[in-house]
Design a protein around this motif. Structure first.
Motif, short mmCIF file in Angstrom:
data_model
loop_
_atom_site.label_atom_id
_atom_site.label_comp_id
_atom_site.label_asym_id
_atom_site.label_seq_id
_atom_site.Cartn_x
_atom_site.Cartn_y
_atom_site.Cartn_z
N GLY A 160 7.24 18.85 -48.96
CA GLY A 160 7.25 17.41 -48.73
C GLY A 160 7.09 16.61 -50.00
N ALA A 161 6.95 15.31 -49.82
CA ALA A 161 6.83 14.39 -50.95
C ALA A 161 5.99 13.19 -50.52
CB ALA A 161 8.23 13.92 -51.37
N PHE A 162 5.37 12.56 -51.49
CA PHE A 162 4.76 11.26 -51.21
C PHE A 162 5.85 10.21 -51.37
CE2 PHE A 162 1.01 13.71 -52.46
CZ PHE A 162 0.12 13.35 -51.46
N HIS A 163 6.12 9.48 -50.32
CA HIS A 163 7.15 8.43 -50.37
C HIS A 163 6.69 7.33 -49.41
CE1 HIS A 163 11.01 6.62 -51.09
NE2 HIS A 163 11.44 6.78 -49.84
N GLN A 164 6.27 6.22 -49.97
CA GLN A 164 5.69 5.17 -49.12
C GLN A 164 6.78 4.40 -48.37
OE1 GLN A 164 2.48 4.87 -48.66
NE2 GLN A 164 1.77 6.19 -50.33
N PRO A 165 6.52 4.02 -47.12
CA PRO A 165 7.48 3.16 -46.41
C PRO A 165 7.44 1.75 -46.99
CG PRO A 165 5.50 3.47 -45.09
CD PRO A 165 5.35 4.35 -46.31
N ARG A 166 8.42 0.92 -46.64
CA ARG A 166 8.44 -0.47 -47.09
C ARG A 166 7.74 -1.38 -46.08
NH1 ARG A 166 12.98 -1.96 -49.95
NH2 ARG A 166 11.96 -4.00 -50.01
N LEU A 167 7.57 -0.86 -44.86
CA LEU A 167 6.97 -1.65 -43.78
C LEU A 167 6.61 -0.68 -42.65
CD1 LEU A 167 6.59 -4.55 -42.36
CD2 LEU A 167 8.93 -4.24 -41.51
N VAL A 168 5.52 -0.98 -41.95
CA VAL A 168 5.18 -0.21 -40.74
C VAL A 168 5.02 -1.22 -39.60
CG1 VAL A 168 3.54 1.38 -39.65
CG2 VAL A 168 3.93 1.52 -42.13
N LEU A 169 5.71 -0.99 -38.51
CA LEU A 169 5.59 -1.86 -37.33
C LEU A 169 4.95 -1.05 -36.21
CD1 LEU A 169 9.13 -3.58 -37.35
CD2 LEU A 169 6.95 -4.54 -38.17
N ALA A 170 3.70 -1.38 -35.90
CA ALA A 170 2.96 -0.65 -34.85
C ALA A 170 2.91 -1.52 -33.60
CB ALA A 170 1.55 -0.31 -35.35
N ASP A 171 3.85 -1.25 -32.70
CA ASP A 171 3.97 -2.06 -31.48
C ASP A 171 3.08 -1.46 -30.38
OD1 ASP A 171 4.74 -3.37 -29.14
OD2 ASP A 171 6.82 -3.58 -29.81
N MET A 172 2.07 -2.24 -29.97
CA MET A 172 1.13 -1.75 -28.95
C MET A 172 1.83 -1.46 -27.62
SD MET A 172 -1.80 -1.60 -30.44
CE MET A 172 -0.77 -1.02 -31.77
N ASP A 173 2.92 -2.16 -27.33
CA ASP A 173 3.60 -1.97 -26.03
C ASP A 173 4.09 -0.53 -25.87
OD1 ASP A 173 3.19 -4.65 -25.80
OD2 ASP A 173 5.27 -5.21 -26.21
#
Ligand code: GLY
Length: 373
Positions: A160-173
């Motif tokens: 694997g690799a460390f690769h950060q996302p540009r955005l995380v959307l955590a939708d509770m629904d």
């Protein structure tokens, strides 16, 4: 709940990004992603179960903002995190001419997030990606912090690799669609945060978590937010796990060995192994005189009240003996010079990385727990 919008920043300089937590976020995905890029096409990679439940809603949210969307739908399950599927994802992205300025969307639980994040890390030496996690476990842990990868036949997440996302959307629904057992397994990672670094959060969970499991959306958002804040803070100071990030592995040294012993099957889900591992870590800490003797019982009582697997006796089927489990711990990524690192605790919310732990104490604990099955 539509008013609830929590935002947590992962502070990594030019690579900083937001985790947005709330309800109805699939409908807003397009406008939020549009703010990151001028390009108006998106490659979404997901899996069959998530696609059946949620892909139409995500697609609508993206198309409303003018995105042209193409989706790759993979089979579900841990077995997907392999070289072959990684190759298929990368080739699919290349065939769609995904370029450095495009964004790839990982839409699923931890398997999809890890696999697609790794594909994004190696495609054209790194393209941007957005995490839209669909499980509680992914929302509070795997989608945050940039660990991406696949499994080797010799062990989990070894490539694997460390690769950060540009955005995380955590939708509770999305959590409403989870099976109760999957929700609870994710909760194993939530309680880990309280145990490792925030006693007040653990205390709050002792009171609020049953309502959270029953569907209280505000409580869910608060728990996800606090978990993400804690993870963001640790990742910001130790992105590549040279030190403190190992604290996030509370419960995992035992948990990974139990997962390996049960063949990564539904005999024991990852978060269930983490919960049992947290109880064992507190039991070991108490035996070594590091924390109060009453604390393992308090942690176990909360796990049991939540309906989580709590002890080795809760794992169906055969298990190896204590030495067999210790041998499986030896495969852990935190082993250095053959010495297994444990995350132990001086109290609730006071975890630390311990090397050179007395393995006779570990063996005695596991032998007694196995004998009690
Ligand atoms: N899941 C542990 C970490 O991200 O470091």
């Amino acid at each position: 709940m539509s008013a609830v919008r929590e935002t947590v920043e992962v502070g990594l300089g030019a690579r900083s990004y937001e985790i947005v937590i709330g309800s109805g976020l699939l409908a807003e995905a397009g406008s939020r992603i549009a703010a990151l890029s001028d390009r108006r096409r998106l490659a979404v990679v997901t899996e069959e179960r998530v696609a059946a439940l949620h892909l139409a809603a995500l697609r609508a949210g993206l198309e409303t903002a003018g995105f042209e969307v193409e989706a790759l739908i993979l089979p579900p399950g841990e077995a997907t995190k392999n070289w072959q599927t990684l190759g298929e994802v990368v080739e699919w992205l290349i065939a769609r001419k995904v370029e450095r300025d495009d964004l790839v969307v990982a839409f699923g639980g931890g398997v999809i997030g890890d696999l697609v994040g790794f594909a994004a890390a190696i495609l054209r030496r790194g393209v941007g990606f957005v995490q839209v996690p669909t499980t509680l476990l992914a929302q509070v842990d795997s989608a945050v912090g940039g660990k991406t990868g696949i499994n080797s036949p010799q062990g989990k997440n070894l490539i694997g690799a460390f690769h950060q996302p540009r955005l995380v959307l955590a939708d509770m629904d999305l959590l409403d669609a989870l099976e109760a057992r999957d929700f609870l397994a994710g909760y194993g990672e939530v309680l880990k945060y309280g145990l490792l670094g925030d006693a007040a959060f653990f205390h709050w969970l002792e009171g609020a978590a049953p309502a959270m499991a029953a569907g209280d959306v505000a409580a869910r958002a608060r728990a996800v937010r606090r978990s993400c804040e804690m993870k963001a803070e640790i990742v910001a100071r130790d992105e590549t796990e040279r030190g403190d990030r190992a604290l996030l592995n509370l419960g995992h040294t035992f948990g990974h060995a139990l997962e390996a012993a049960t063949g990564y099957s539904d005999r024991l889900l990852h978060g269930e192994g983490v919960a049992i591992g947290c109880v064992l870590a507190f039991q070991l800490s108490a035996r070594l005189g590091l924390c109060g003797q009453e604390l393992p019982g308090r942690v176990a009582a909360h796990c049991r009240e939540m309906g989580l697997r709590t002890t080795l006796a809760d794992i169906p089927g055969d298990l190896p003996d204590a030495d067999g489990l210790i041998a499986l711990m030896g495969q852990d990524k935190k082993v250095t010079d053959g010495r297994i690192a444990f995350i132990l605790a001086r109290g609730i919310g006071e975890a630390f990385v311990a090397r050179g732990v007395d393995m006779d104490a570990v063996r005695a604990l596991l032998s007694e727990e196995l004998a009690a099955r």
